[in-house]
Design an enzyme around this catalytic site. Sequence first.
Site, PDB file in Angstrom:
ATOM      1  N   GLY A  23       4.983  -1.014   2.931  1.00 57.85           N
ATOM      2  CA  GLY A  23       4.199   0.178   2.639  1.00 57.85           C
ATOM      3  C   GLY A  23       5.019   1.452   2.545  1.00 57.85           C
ATOM      4  CG  HIS A  28      -0.168   0.028   2.532  1.00 58.15           C
ATOM      5  ND1 HIS A  28       0.165   1.195   3.182  1.00 58.15           N
ATOM      6  CD2 HIS A  28       0.331  -0.977   3.296  1.00 58.15           C
ATOM      7  CE1 HIS A  28       0.824   0.919   4.297  1.00 58.15           C
ATOM      8  NE2 HIS A  28       0.936  -0.394   4.396  1.00 58.15           N
ATOM      9  CG  ASP A  29      -0.458   4.351   1.275  1.00 58.01           C
ATOM     10  OD1 ASP A  29      -1.133   5.330   0.920  1.00 58.01           O
ATOM     11  OD2 ASP A  29      -0.889   3.477   2.055  1.00 58.01           O
TER      12      ASP A  29
END
Length: 258
Positions: A139, A121-122
């Site tokens: 992340g 994520h991200d």
Amino acid sequence: MATSVHPTAILEPGALLGDGVEIGPYAFVGSEVRLGEGCVLHHHASVVGKTEAGIANEFFPFASIGQKSQDLKYRGEPTFLSIGSGNRFREFVTVNRATGAGGRTVIGSDNLFLAYAHVAHDCTVGSGCIFSNNATLAGHVRVGDYVTIGGLTAVHQHCRLGEHAMLGGCTKVVQDVPPFCLVDGNPARLRALNLIGLKRRGFSEEVLQGLRCAFRLLFEEGKNLSQGIEAVEASGKSTPEITTLLEFLRSSERGVTR
């Protein structure tokens, strides 16, 4: 170019396909997905969530693209995945959407993700990168252009990988990796300039000589990072590549792999 969807594939209502998209047997495309012209999903590949992909991306069998964040903080907020053009996602590659509401995981263009590579994520991945088998990003990792990540390599959350860097196989990265450099080991150690990679990318001998001088002053003379930066500035060596290197080092928050 005609769009082709195999009869066994599942295309949820609302999904948008560009011209010439091919959806293979048992592939799955979610309702909020946007696939650009010429994208190909091979059998059993899936693209879901609020995912937008540019032209000519190729998703190989069992790639899972756009699934929700694995972050335990994620509570189902609307998040996004943006993919450029010309990427290849090989078998069992996983790329997750962001965590916070409105957040975005971003993949550039012309990247190659080999089997079982993972982008969490991200993350932000530039263009022209190669992720070898099982290369793994936690992340919020930021990856510059033309980075090569060796097989079974893991990168800690919030690290940055500078442009044209190379990470050896089975490397454990817990701090930023400087641009143009090669790191290897568990934990990672700075080994040398990524000279072979830079030559393959067409960097001139003048540029390479300047980077050699900067690397020596920064990392081979026992100076701390601030002293090394001052020594490079005092040397009078100034190229766009050296400027990029020094700006990367100054802006590090996690520390620099040395």
